[in-house]
Design a protein around this motif. Structure first.
Motif, PDB file in Angstrom:
ATOM      1  N   ASP A 171       0.836  -1.202   0.000  1.00  0.00           N
ATOM      2  CA  ASP A 171       0.000   0.000   0.000  1.00  0.00           C
ATOM      3  C   ASP A 171       0.878   1.262   0.000  1.00  0.00           C
ATOM      4  OD1 ASP A 171      -2.662   1.205   0.228  1.00  0.00           O
ATOM      5  OD2 ASP A 171      -1.894   1.926   2.155  1.00  0.00           O
ATOM      6  N   ARG A 172       1.970   1.211   0.744  1.00  0.00           N
ATOM      7  CA  ARG A 172       2.919   2.337   0.810  1.00  0.00           C
ATOM      8  C   ARG A 172       3.391   2.750  -0.582  1.00  0.00           C
ATOM      9  NH1 ARG A 172       8.397   3.066   0.667  1.00  0.00           N
ATOM     10  NH2 ARG A 172       8.843   0.863   0.350  1.00  0.00           N
ATOM     11  N   VAL A 173       3.499   1.773  -1.493  1.00  0.00           N
ATOM     12  CA  VAL A 173       4.032   2.082  -2.825  1.00  0.00           C
ATOM     13  C   VAL A 173       2.944   2.006  -3.912  1.00  0.00           C
ATOM     14  CG1 VAL A 173       6.366   1.409  -2.175  1.00  0.00           C
ATOM     15  CG2 VAL A 173       4.865  -0.314  -3.189  1.00  0.00           C
ATOM     16  N   GLY A 174       1.686   2.170  -3.483  1.00  0.00           N
ATOM     17  CA  GLY A 174       0.580   2.284  -4.437  1.00  0.00           C
ATOM     18  C   GLY A 174       0.180   0.987  -5.107  1.00  0.00           C
ATOM     19  N   ILE A 175       0.411  -0.136  -4.414  1.00  0.00           N
ATOM     20  CA  ILE A 175       0.083  -1.442  -4.998  1.00  0.00           C
ATOM     21  C   ILE A 175      -0.910  -2.171  -4.085  1.00  0.00           C
ATOM     22  CG2 ILE A 175       1.029  -3.750  -5.487  1.00  0.00           C
ATOM     23  CD1 ILE A 175       3.601  -2.414  -6.446  1.00  0.00           C
ATOM     24  N   VAL A 176      -1.931  -2.785  -4.712  1.00  0.00           N
ATOM     25  CA  VAL A 176      -2.873  -3.623  -3.956  1.00  0.00           C
ATOM     26  C   VAL A 176      -2.338  -5.053  -3.930  1.00  0.00           C
ATOM     27  CG1 VAL A 176      -5.216  -4.574  -3.893  1.00  0.00           C
ATOM     28  CG2 VAL A 176      -4.833  -2.246  -4.753  1.00  0.00           C
ATOM     29  N   ARG A 204      -0.504 -11.702  -6.311  1.00  0.00           N
ATOM     30  CA  ARG A 204      -1.124 -10.828  -7.321  1.00  0.00           C
ATOM     31  C   ARG A 204      -0.988  -9.400  -6.827  1.00  0.00           C
ATOM     32  NH1 ARG A 204      -4.684 -15.265  -8.306  1.00  0.00           N
ATOM     33  NH2 ARG A 204      -4.347 -15.860 -10.480  1.00  0.00           N
ATOM     34  N   LEU A 205      -0.401  -8.567  -7.679  1.00  0.00           N
ATOM     35  CA  LEU A 205      -0.092  -7.186  -7.321  1.00  0.00           C
ATOM     36  C   LEU A 205      -0.682  -6.273  -8.385  1.00  0.00           C
ATOM     37  CD1 LEU A 205       3.670  -7.917  -6.496  1.00  0.00           C
ATOM     38  CD2 LEU A 205       1.815  -7.631  -4.837  1.00  0.00           C
ATOM     39  N   TRP A 206      -1.611  -5.404  -7.986  1.00  0.00           N
ATOM     40  CA  TRP A 206      -2.262  -4.503  -8.952  1.00  0.00           C
ATOM     41  C   TRP A 206      -1.954  -3.056  -8.582  1.00  0.00           C
ATOM     42  CZ3 TRP A 206      -8.023  -6.630  -9.287  1.00  0.00           C
ATOM     43  CH2 TRP A 206      -8.000  -7.935  -9.789  1.00  0.00           C
ATOM     44  N   ASP A 207      -1.651  -2.256  -9.595  1.00  0.00           N
ATOM     45  CA  ASP A 207      -1.482  -0.830  -9.330  1.00  0.00           C
ATOM     46  C   ASP A 207      -2.795  -0.293  -8.751  1.00  0.00           C
ATOM     47  OD1 ASP A 207       0.013   1.841  -9.834  1.00  0.00           O
ATOM     48  OD2 ASP A 207      -2.003   2.138 -10.657  1.00  0.00           O
ATOM     49  N   ARG A 208      -2.690   0.471  -7.652  1.00  0.00           N
ATOM     50  CA  ARG A 208      -3.897   0.894  -6.928  1.00  0.00           C
ATOM     51  C   ARG A 208      -4.791   1.804  -7.778  1.00  0.00           C
ATOM     52  NH1 ARG A 208      -2.136   2.904  -1.591  1.00  0.00           N
ATOM     53  NH2 ARG A 208      -1.695   4.828  -2.696  1.00  0.00           N
ATOM     54  N   LEU A 209      -4.211   2.641  -8.622  1.00  0.00           N
ATOM     55  CA  LEU A 209      -5.014   3.607  -9.383  1.00  0.00           C
ATOM     56  C   LEU A 209      -5.548   3.013 -10.679  1.00  0.00           C
ATOM     57  CD1 LEU A 209      -2.919   6.862  -8.879  1.00  0.00           C
ATOM     58  CD2 LEU A 209      -5.028   6.158  -7.713  1.00  0.00           C
ATOM     59  N   THR A 210      -4.668   2.333 -11.424  1.00  0.00           N
ATOM     60  CA  THR A 210      -5.069   1.856 -12.755  1.00  0.00           C
ATOM     61  C   THR A 210      -5.496   0.387 -12.741  1.00  0.00           C
ATOM     62  OG1 THR A 210      -2.835   1.100 -13.257  1.00  0.00           O
ATOM     63  CG2 THR A 210      -3.349   3.397 -13.783  1.00  0.00           C
TER      64      THR A 210
END
Ligand code: UDP
Length: 241
Positions: A171-176, A204-210
């Motif tokens: 979360d700190r680096v914008g990843i879910v 599984r790592l998703w960019d939080r915004l896109t």
């Protein structure tokens, strides 16, 4: 004796890693290769420099977990592709905390990928390639003789804490952190240790915004730019701002 373990015999060749004995009976060297497999090794390929990224990402995350009181097999990163770890007897279970629904759970239960469940979910699979790592429950795991109810209680508590720590770090680096697969082993004194790796191969790592996928689903689903996604995960984790 040097202060670093040295590689001796190949103990185990996995799909993406090789494990070597060292001159120290309690320590192994794990080598991360670029080989990639999916769908129980029916799909095979290589991702340039994946081994370098996964070695670095896994080392980073294991050190973060250790600083937060999680007992792990990790000792030190030795080189681009190698790390020294405590030798463990792997418990043949995959412990899978799921924060958002994706992958096999979405398929099996007809839930849209990306759905956020109201509760916490932790799957258990039996690590057996010939059987395709089937989903099992606690009773099955005990019936298989691979663990006990008391140990499972400890494994679940540990998995929940690890998942929370990893979620906060990503979360700190914008990843879910959508989901991840954890493996545990027993150390020389029978102590429960987090083992294997934690990387875009196993999370599984998703960019939080896109919601862009930054993990092995890019390989599984032929989405392209696989190595670039792994590199981005490492680069974001190493960001200190
Ligand atoms: N996973 C893994 N190894 C496996 C199966 C799954 O590391 O053999 C990871 C996978 O990358 C994902 C999580 O475990 O982060 C949950 O995977 P799932 O059960 O959804 O299986 P999949 O859809 O990958 O078949």
């Amino acid at each position: 004796m040097s202060d670093r373990a040295e590689k001796r015999d190949l103990l185990y060749a996995g799909k993406a890693k090789r494990v070597y004995s060292t001159e120290r009976p309690d320590e192994v060297i794990i080598h991360y290769s670029d080989d990639a497999t999916a769908y129980n090794a029916q799909k095979r390929g290589a991702i340039a420099d994946k081994g370098v990224f996964n070695n670095a990402i896994s080392a980073y995350l294991f050190q973060l977990l250790a600083r937060n009181g999680i007992a792990t097999h990790f000792i030190e990163k030795l080189s681009d592709r190698e790390q020294c770890c405590k030798r463990v007897a792997i418990i043949p279970l995959e412990v899978i905390p799921r924060n958002w629904i994706a992958g096999s759970m979405a398929r099996r239960l007809g839930i849209k990928e990306g759905t956020r469940p109201p509760n916490s979910i932790c799957d258990l699979c039996y690590k057996d390639d010939a059987l395709g790592d089937p989903l099992i429950n606690e009773d099955h795991a005990v019936a298989l003789g691979v663990t006990t109810y008391a140990e499972l209680k400890q494994i679940y508590a540990r998995a929940r804490r690890i998942n929370a720590l990893l979620q906060a770090e990503f979360d700190r680096v914008g990843i879910v952190l959508v989901d991840c697969k954890l493996e545990f082993g027993k150390g020389a004194r029978g102590d429960l240790l987090l083992a294997d790796e934690i990387s875009p191969d196993t999370c599984r790592l998703w960019d939080r915004l896109t919601l862009k996928k930054l993990d092995k689903d890019r390989f599984r689903r032929d989405l392209g730019a696989v190595g670039e996604a792994y590199a981005e995960v490492l680069q974001r984790l190493e960001r200190t701002d």
